[in-house]
Write a protein that holds these residues in place. Structure first.
Motif, PDB file in Angstrom:
ATOM      1  N   MET A   1       0.816  -1.192   0.000  1.00 26.44           N
ATOM      2  CA  MET A   1       0.000   0.000   0.000  1.00 26.44           C
ATOM      3  C   MET A   1       0.863   1.260   0.000  1.00 26.44           C
ATOM      4  N   SER A   2       1.885   1.266   0.870  1.00 21.39           N
ATOM      5  CA  SER A   2       2.665   2.491   0.931  1.00 21.39           C
ATOM      6  C   SER A   2       3.495   2.643  -0.339  1.00 21.39           C
ATOM      7  N   ARG A   3       3.495   3.847  -0.864  1.00 16.45           N
ATOM      8  CA  ARG A   3       4.216   4.101  -2.113  1.00 16.45           C
ATOM      9  C   ARG A   3       5.715   4.017  -1.848  1.00 16.45           C
ATOM     10  N   PRO A   4       6.497   3.746  -2.877  1.00 14.79           N
ATOM     11  CA  PRO A   4       7.923   3.516  -2.643  1.00 14.79           C
ATOM     12  C   PRO A   4       8.678   4.736  -2.101  1.00 14.79           C
ATOM     13  N   ASP A   5       8.178   5.925  -2.369  1.00 11.61           N
ATOM     14  CA  ASP A   5       8.967   7.075  -1.920  1.00 11.61           C
ATOM     15  C   ASP A   5       8.697   7.459  -0.476  1.00 11.61           C
ATOM     16  N   ILE A   6       7.789   6.750   0.186  1.00 12.85           N
ATOM     17  CA  ILE A   6       7.511   7.053   1.588  1.00 12.85           C
ATOM     18  C   ILE A   6       8.406   6.193   2.479  1.00 12.85           C
ATOM     19  N   ILE A   7       9.177   6.844   3.333  1.00  9.75           N
ATOM     20  CA  ILE A   7      10.084   6.069   4.188  1.00  9.75           C
ATOM     21  C   ILE A   7       9.485   5.839   5.568  1.00  9.75           C
ATOM     22  N   LEU A   8       8.730   6.823   6.044  1.00  7.75           N
ATOM     23  CA  LEU A   8       8.180   6.737   7.394  1.00  7.75           C
ATOM     24  C   LEU A   8       6.770   7.314   7.370  1.00  7.75           C
ATOM     25  N   GLU A   9       5.859   6.606   8.019  1.00  8.23           N
ATOM     26  CA  GLU A   9       4.471   7.010   7.931  1.00  8.23           C
ATOM     27  C   GLU A   9       3.793   6.804   9.279  1.00  8.23           C
ATOM     28  N   THR A  10       2.877   7.689   9.608  1.00  8.48           N
ATOM     29  CA  THR A  10       2.080   7.448  10.816  1.00  8.48           C
ATOM     30  C   THR A  10       0.617   7.394  10.420  1.00  8.48           C
ATOM     31  N   ARG A  11      -0.140   6.563  11.116  1.00 14.78           N
ATOM     32  CA  ARG A  11      -1.580   6.471  10.857  1.00 14.78           C
ATOM     33  C   ARG A  11      -2.339   6.656  12.162  1.00 14.78           C
ATOM     34  N   ALA A  12      -3.169   7.671  12.182  1.00 10.27           N
ATOM     35  CA  ALA A  12      -4.027   7.973  13.337  1.00 10.27           C
ATOM     36  C   ALA A  12      -3.267   7.826  14.654  1.00 10.27           C
ATOM     37  N   LEU A  13      -2.095   8.371  14.676  1.00 10.43           N
ATOM     38  CA  LEU A  13      -1.210   8.195  15.824  1.00 10.43           C
ATOM     39  C   LEU A  13      -1.684   9.045  17.002  1.00 10.43           C
ATOM     40  N   LYS A  14      -1.799   8.380  18.151  1.00 12.07           N
ATOM     41  CA  LYS A  14      -2.262   9.089  19.353  1.00 12.07           C
ATOM     42  C   LYS A  14      -1.391   8.741  20.542  1.00 12.07           C
ATOM     43  N   ARG A  15      -1.258   9.714  21.427  1.00 12.75           N
ATOM     44  CA  ARG A  15      -0.593   9.429  22.682  1.00 12.75           C
ATOM     45  C   ARG A  15      -1.247  10.247  23.786  1.00 12.75           C
ATOM     46  N   ARG A  16      -1.663   9.518  24.816  1.00 15.44           N
ATOM     47  CA  ARG A  16      -2.247  10.193  25.973  1.00 15.44           C
ATOM     48  C   ARG A  16      -1.313  10.022  27.165  1.00 15.44           C
ATOM     49  N   PHE A  17      -1.246  11.032  27.990  1.00 15.54           N
ATOM     50  CA  PHE A  17      -0.519  10.907  29.244  1.00 15.54           C
ATOM     51  C   PHE A  17      -1.498  11.139  30.385  1.00 15.54           C
ATOM     52  N   VAL A  18      -1.365  10.357  31.429  1.00 19.65           N
ATOM     53  CA  VAL A  18      -2.179  10.606  32.616  1.00 19.65           C
ATOM     54  C   VAL A  18      -1.466  11.653  33.447  1.00 19.65           C
ATOM     55  N   THR A  19      -2.144  12.764  33.699  1.00 22.11           N
ATOM     56  CA  THR A  19      -1.496  13.817  34.470  1.00 22.11           C
ATOM     57  C   THR A  19      -1.866  13.750  35.938  1.00 22.11           C
ATOM     58  N   HIS A  20      -3.026  13.180  36.209  1.00 24.41           N
ATOM     59  CA  HIS A  20      -3.486  13.170  37.595  1.00 24.41           C
ATOM     60  C   HIS A  20      -4.481  12.029  37.771  1.00 24.41           C
ATOM     61  N   LYS A  21      -4.289  11.259  38.836  1.00 22.26           N
ATOM     62  CA  LYS A  21      -5.208  10.150  39.106  1.00 22.26           C
ATOM     63  C   LYS A  21      -5.950  10.412  40.393  1.00 22.26           C
ATOM     64  N   PRO A  22      -7.174  10.898  40.290  1.00 26.17           N
ATOM     65  CA  PRO A  22      -7.912  11.141  41.524  1.00 26.17           C
ATOM     66  C   PRO A  22      -8.294   9.806  42.185  1.00 26.17           C
ATOM     67  N   LEU A  23      -8.585   9.886  43.459  1.00 26.16           N
ATOM     68  CA  LEU A  23      -8.946   8.682  44.218  1.00 26.16           C
ATOM     69  C   LEU A  23     -10.194   8.044  43.612  1.00 26.16           C
ATOM     70  N   PHE A  24     -11.152   8.883  43.241  1.00 30.68           N
ATOM     71  CA  PHE A  24     -12.374   8.373  42.592  1.00 30.68           C
ATOM     72  C   PHE A  24     -12.470   8.995  41.212  1.00 30.68           C
ATOM     73  N   GLY A  25     -13.172   8.301  40.372  1.00 33.26           N
ATOM     74  CA  GLY A  25     -13.434   8.864  39.049  1.00 33.26           C
ATOM     75  C   GLY A  25     -12.312   8.585  38.074  1.00 33.26           C
ATOM     76  N   ALA A  26     -12.520   9.087  36.856  1.00 28.23           N
ATOM     77  CA  ALA A  26     -11.592   8.782  35.778  1.00 28.23           C
ATOM     78  C   ALA A  26     -10.300   9.571  35.933  1.00 28.23           C
ATOM     79  N   PRO A  27      -9.160   8.976  35.557  1.00 25.89           N
ATOM     80  CA  PRO A  27      -7.909   9.728  35.583  1.00 25.89           C
ATOM     81  C   PRO A  27      -7.951  10.892  34.591  1.00 25.89           C
ATOM     82  N   ILE A  28      -7.244  11.965  34.943  1.00 24.49           N
ATOM     83  CA  ILE A  28      -7.208  13.115  34.041  1.00 24.49           C
ATOM     84  C   ILE A  28      -6.076  12.908  33.041  1.00 24.49           C
ATOM     85  N   GLU A  29      -6.454  13.010  31.772  1.00 22.24           N
ATOM     86  CA  GLU A  29      -5.488  12.727  30.726  1.00 22.24           C
ATOM     87  C   GLU A  29      -5.225  13.959  29.888  1.00 22.24           C
ATOM     88  N   VAL A  30      -4.014  14.020  29.369  1.00 25.71           N
ATOM     89  CA  VAL A  30      -3.737  15.027  28.355  1.00 25.71           C
ATOM     90  C   VAL A  30      -3.476  14.275  27.056  1.00 25.71           C
TER      91      VAL A  30
END
Lengths: 373, 337
Positions: A1-30
């Motif tokens: 699929m990738s064309r020959p001239d493409i050396i590096l490709e990303t697809r829907a790349l995501k990264r989340r970091f947890v910045t704070h984990k409260p005692l209750f409820g969902a962790p806060i993410e960035v």
């Protein structure tokens, strides 16, 4: 699929970091990187530009898997490197090398420069001890240092020289792709120029693909073939460098270009700075993330998130209004010099060429000052 | 009483040295500044630009720093030889300083409004309420959104750009005649930098304060300066009106610095660089300090060139200036070698 001239490709790349984990409820993410599709062509210099907190460094680190993505794929050489095991990844690491911003903290202070540069060779089991020693000496002179510097320690070198050591180390394993995270921004202007030239020479000589993360638009203008503009974890515009600077298609790109302090008296139109600070990535605004600062925002921009979509060959933009807007590029007269300055500049260039001809080693730093003896 | 005809600030032959070092880190620096004027001091790390600013503010710890020579006349008083009590009365009142990193120069444990009010109380003897009202007024003037709320916030609750605005508010709270800003926008993002520069320009026009701005960014210089002083290794190598510096640069270091900057036009090949590095303090040459990196240097550069006038207040410390004259014989010299 990738064309020959493409050396590096990303697809829907995501990264989340947890910045704070409260005692209750969902962790806060960035969501530092929030869905990036990027294709780097073989042999090009691709620049990623954006302000602090836009996720450009996180993206760069994911490209070489110094950070694992939360979602999405990084494809190098038809392999999704984000899914590779330790061993396979290690084999690929010699192809993908990284240069860090801070030459002061990225080199182990207890290793000699020779050992630092040799380390990647040893790690990949390249050559005999003697061959490696020769290679280290060769690399040192390639980056404008001297073979005898191999026995010194990083603290004995200036910032620019340390960045050269970092570059030599990255080159040791004969990479195909070199990724620099703000490789020159910690350096003084005159030293920065030396390192920019060095990177361009090495790119030519070793046939590298260069990915440069930077916030300095002048450096990007000089080095890049194509540019990707990031804002708050997203790519908002991608295009050839000349197009980006002459005809930006995204209002944020326009704002960035308008904000460059131009080294010519009276060149920049004053008082046209975009309002506000970059928003908090923990709670990005709904709709288009740039809308709170965008002078062209309308109702739709506040609700609907625009997607990065191709508008021409090699150009993409994520803006609802890109077709109707006509945005300003770099101001007239930002480039070039006054006639007298130009004349002096040419004299300087000629004198530099003559003195370089007379002393071939002139491009390298002068004999190293005897260190506090 | 200060003489109205005298410049606001006149620095003569300022030299500073550290400990037992054999050379001066700031060497014979002279500057003048009129009311309302902006002087940019530009140079690379270690050129002495920040030391000069700190010395003027009396913020340089002595020892280890030693004042070798110099006078700095400001409103009739010599800043370099003032009793500390008198200096404290001037600082934060008649002159104020803005630092590069507001996170480290604002007190993290004191509310922003309180820090601004403190300066007003200290110098104006204002009551608590008056000082707080002045702090609020200042936050409005630097266009911080929701200023009433921000008064009671701590520095860490603000963004970098906002903190720098708060810092400017504090510096301007007592309407100083002189403001010294050391790399005030270097730590900021480019869009925020543009906002802060616009703000500083507007406030300066309103207040007619003189500004000394220390920077390494020639783009910022072109935008802000009336006058420029280019420093290299502790000395001023070229000084003059901003237009002269950019359109008619004379010193090889100034020219090298400008050519080292990537141009904003379409790519024009390799950058023309300045070779080598600044000589270390213990190996500083007697003569021209730039000679070891200068493509025009010759035997006569072993003697330090004086800062001589090239007309219109444009001063250059180079035996070769103007380069057009120097280039011809030099090239034949190079060919003969």
């Amino acid at each position: 699929m990738s064309r020959p001239d493409i050396i590096l490709e990303t697809r829907a790349l995501k990264r989340r970091f947890v910045t704070h984990k409260p005692l209750f409820g969902a962790p806060i993410e960035v969501r530092a990187v929030d869905g990036i599709d990027l294709s780097i062509r073989r042999g090009e210099t691709f620049a990623i530009v954006g302000e602090s907190g836009c996720g450009k460094s996180t993206l760069a680190r994911m490209l070489v898997r110094l950070i694992d993505p939360s979602e999405g794929a990084v494809i190098y050489d038809n392999k999704d490197i984000s899914k590779l095991g330790q061993k396979e990844m290690r084999a690929l690491r010699s192809d993908l090398q990284f240069i860090f911003q801070d030459p002061f903290s990225s080199l182990n202070p207890r290793m000699t420069v020779g050992a630092l540069i040799e380390e990647p060779l040893r790690a990949h089991g390249i050559g005999t001890r003697e061959e490696r020693r020769v290679r280290v000496a060769d690399l040192l002179s390639r980056v404008g240092l001297m073979p005898q510097h191999a026995d010194r320690y990083p603290h004995e070198f200036s910032g620019g020289q340390r960045q050269r050591i970092g570059i030599a180390r990255a080159l040791a394993a004969s990479p195909k792709v070199l990724i620099g995270d703000e490789p020159v921004s910690a350096l003084d202007v005159s030293i920065q120029a030396q390192v920019v030239n060095l990177l361009e020479d090495l790119k030519e000589e070793f046939g590298l693909t260069l990915i440069i993360i930077a916030h300095d638009l002048a450096v990007i203008r000089h080095m890049a073939d194509r540019v990707g503009v990031m804002y708050l974890g997203e790519l908002v515009e991608v295009g050839p460098v000349d197009e980006i600077f002459a005809n930006p298609r995204h209002p944020y790109t326009e704002a960035l270009i308008a904000a460059i302090p131009v080294p010519r008296v009276g060149a920049r139109a004053k008082g046209h700075a975009v309002e506000g600070d970059p928003p908090n990535p923990i709670a990005p605004p709904p709709g288009c993330r740039f809308h709170p600062r965008c002078p062209y925002a309308e109702a739709r921009c506040r609700q609907e998130r625009p997607r990065l979509a191709p508008i021409a060959e090699g150009e993409s933009v994520a803006c609802h209004r890109h077709e109707e807007l006509s945005l300003n590029g770099l101001v007239e007269g930002a480039a070039g010099r006054a006639p007298a300055a130009e004349k002096r500049f040419n004299l300087y260039r000629a004198a530099r060429a003559t003195s370089e001809g007379a002393k071939p080693s002139d491009n390298s730093p002068p004999p190293f000052p005897s260190n506090k003896e | 009483m200060p003489d109205d005809a005298a410049p606001l600030l006149e620095v003569t032959d300022l030299s500073i040295r550290f400990g037992k070092a054999p050379t001066n880190l700031v060497d014979g620096v002279s500057l003048t500044l009129e009311r309302g004027e902006t002087l940019c001091i530009v140079g690379e790390s270690g050129c002495g630009k920040s030391l000069t600013a700190l010395a003027l503010m009396g913020l340089l710890p002595m020892p280890p720093a030693r004042l070798m020579s110099g006078r700095a006349m400001f409103e009739g008083r010599d800043l370099l030889h003032l009793p500390i009590a008198e200096l404290k009365d001037i600082r934060g009142d008649r002159m104020a300083m803005i630092f590069q990193e507001p996170m480290t120069s604002l007190n993290p444990a004191i509310k922003v409004g309180e820090q601004i009010a403190e300066a007003v109380r200290r110098h104006r003897g204002a009551s608590h309420e008056e000082a707080r009202a002045r702090a609020l007024e200042m936050l409005m003037r630097v266009r911080i959104p929701a200023p009433e709320k921000r008064l009671d916030e701590y520095p860490h609750q603000m963004s970098g750009g906002m903190r720098q605005r708060a810092m400017i508010a504090m510096a301007l709270a007592n309407d100083p005649a002189l403001l010294i800003a050391d790399e005030p926008t270097t730590a900021l993002d480019v869009t925020v930098q543009a906002q802060v520069l616009d703000l500083m320009r507007n406030l300066q026009a309103e207040s007619n304060a003189a500004l000394i701005m220390i920077t390494h960014d020639l783009g910022v210089v072109a935008e802000m300066a009336d006058k420029v002083a280019v420093m290299y290794a502790g000395r001023i190598v070229e000084a003059g009106p901003v237009k002269a510096i950019f359109d008619d640069p004379q010193h090889p270091y100034t020219i090298g610095l400008m050519s080292s900057m990537p141009d904003l036009g379409p790519r024009g090949g390799r950058l023309v660089t300045i070779p080598g590095v600044v000589p270390p303090a213990d190996a500083m040459p007697e003569g021209c300090r730039f000679a070891s990196r200068c493509p025009f240097a010759g035997p006569d550069c072993a003697e330090a060139p004086p800062l001589s006038d090239f007309g219109g207040g444009h001063r250059v410390a180079c035996w070769r200036a103007p380069l057009e004259q120097a280039a011809e014989p030099l090239q034949t010299l190079g060919g003969a070698r």
